[in-house]
Design an enzyme around this catalytic site. Structure first.
Site, short mmCIF file in Angstrom:
data_model
loop_
_atom_site.label_atom_id
_atom_site.label_comp_id
_atom_site.label_asym_id
_atom_site.label_seq_id
_atom_site.Cartn_x
_atom_site.Cartn_y
_atom_site.Cartn_z
N CYS A 105 38.72 1.14 -35.57
CA CYS A 105 38.91 1.30 -37.01
C CYS A 105 39.06 -0.10 -37.62
O CYS A 105 40.09 -0.75 -37.44
CB CYS A 105 40.15 2.15 -37.27
SG CYS A 105 40.41 2.56 -39.00
N CYS A 115 23.79 25.61 -14.80
CA CYS A 115 22.62 25.78 -15.68
C CYS A 115 22.37 24.52 -16.48
O CYS A 115 23.24 24.04 -17.20
CB CYS A 115 22.84 26.96 -16.61
SG CYS A 115 21.51 27.19 -17.80
#
Length: 338
Positions: A164, A192
């Protein structure tokens, strides 16, 4: 309410807000602290640039001087680089040392320029900041010591860092520059491949992904052959990444967060050897890194069952059929997405 009274009330409110902001800055202003041990290795920080106060004041605008030298935090959403996403390099406003690349910048929504990583960790100095009854990590330019902002752990996908930074601490050099390092590849199997690819594509620094089959004996198998569970192949994802943005180690750590590595030849409802947990390494460095991370995971006690992930050398990777590529994005489904 009479117009003159309204003006008086608004003026008083503005003065109170300004005083409150100045007071908050006094509280949030980083107190002198020790250098954080986060700086890796024994490489010394770059030599600080020496200038007199007059020389600094002449080379900086009043706002840059307040932020860079007096550690004042600019108001949120007020900086010129908050909504700036042009291609180029962000440099230190005080000494022009390169700090952040344009493609590591993102909108965190808090009102200050946000980055996932610096160009180099050696270009940033990390200091412990105990002001405002908190413990934070202040970041400064390693070359000149100018205050930049803070780094937090609420960033996007690995390594979850959020730099930041004040706009006033930065200048910008436009123009896209090639990465100093070549893109690298990593291959993972975690069930998968639709969901595995979807998750890796969310990571900053991942340039491309493709799903396919690897580790088996059948030449150029198709999905139907792999699903017979007789080819020896596993469903895998090949990840192309920029190691200056996301190191291989962070990809390995992320891999272990998106599936259950204790399951053998299955993930959830998907059962078969093609759904095993596996890391395919391209060289000795990847092998050592993967093994070290897995050893740490085993020693951590995070899992009650043994970690079953295999680490093997990468072999031929056969790209899966086109309809499998970016399946989740194409179908807008969360099938197999973790």
């Amino acid at each position: 309410m009479p117009g003159r009274m309204k003006i008086g009330v608004l003026t008083f409110a503005a003065l109170i807000s300004f005083a409150g902001w100045k007071g908050l800055n006094a509280l949030l202003r980083p107190a002198p602290g020790r250098r954080i041990a986060r700086v890796q290795g024994d490489t010394p920080m770059a030599q600080k640039i020496k200038k007199s106060d007059t020389e600094w004041e002449e080379s900086l605008t009043p706002e840059q001087d307040l932020v860079s030298r007096q550690c004042v935090t600019e108001l949120p959403f007020s900086g010129k680089f908050n909504n700036h996403f042009e291609k180029g390099t962000y440099v230190c406003a005080a000494c022009k040392a390169p700090l952040f690349r344009w493609d590591t910048k993102y909108d965190h929504g808090t009102g200050w320029p946000s980055f996932t990583s610096p160009i180099s960790d050696e270009g940033i100095e990390y200091l412990e900041d105990r002001s405002f009854s908190m413990i934070r990590t202040e970041v400064r330019c390693a070359a000149c010591g100018a205050h930049l902002g803070h780094v937090f752990n609420d960033g996007p996908a690995p390594p979850f860092e959020h730099y930041c930074i004040n706009s006033a601490s930065l200048d910008f050099i436009p123009g896209e520059k090639a990465s100093a390092s070549k893109p690298e590849t990593a291959v993972f199997a975690a069930g998968c491949f639709w969901g595995v690819e979807y998750k890796f594509r969310e990571i900053k620094g991942v340039k491309d992904t493709e799903v396919g089959y690897t580790g088996g004996m059948t030449e150029n198998p198709d999905y139907g052959q792999v699903c017979t569970d007789r080819t020896g192949h596993v469903e895998a994802v090949r990840v192309t990444f920029d190691p200056t943005i996301i190191p291989y180690e962070d990809l390995v750590r992320f891999f272990f967060t998106i599936h259950d590595p204790t399951q053998v030849n299955r993930q959830g409802p998907d059962v078969g050897t093609q759904y095993c947990s596996m890391i395919f390494t391209s060289d000795e460095a990847q092998k050592k890194t993967a093994q070290r991370v897995m050893d740490e995971l085993r020693a951590s006690g995070r899992f009650t069952k043994p970690v079953a992930t295999g680490i093997v050398p990468a072999s031929k990777f056969t790209r899966a059929e086109e309809y499998h590529q970016r399946y989740y994005e194409k179908n807008k489904k969360k099938a197999c997405a973790f």
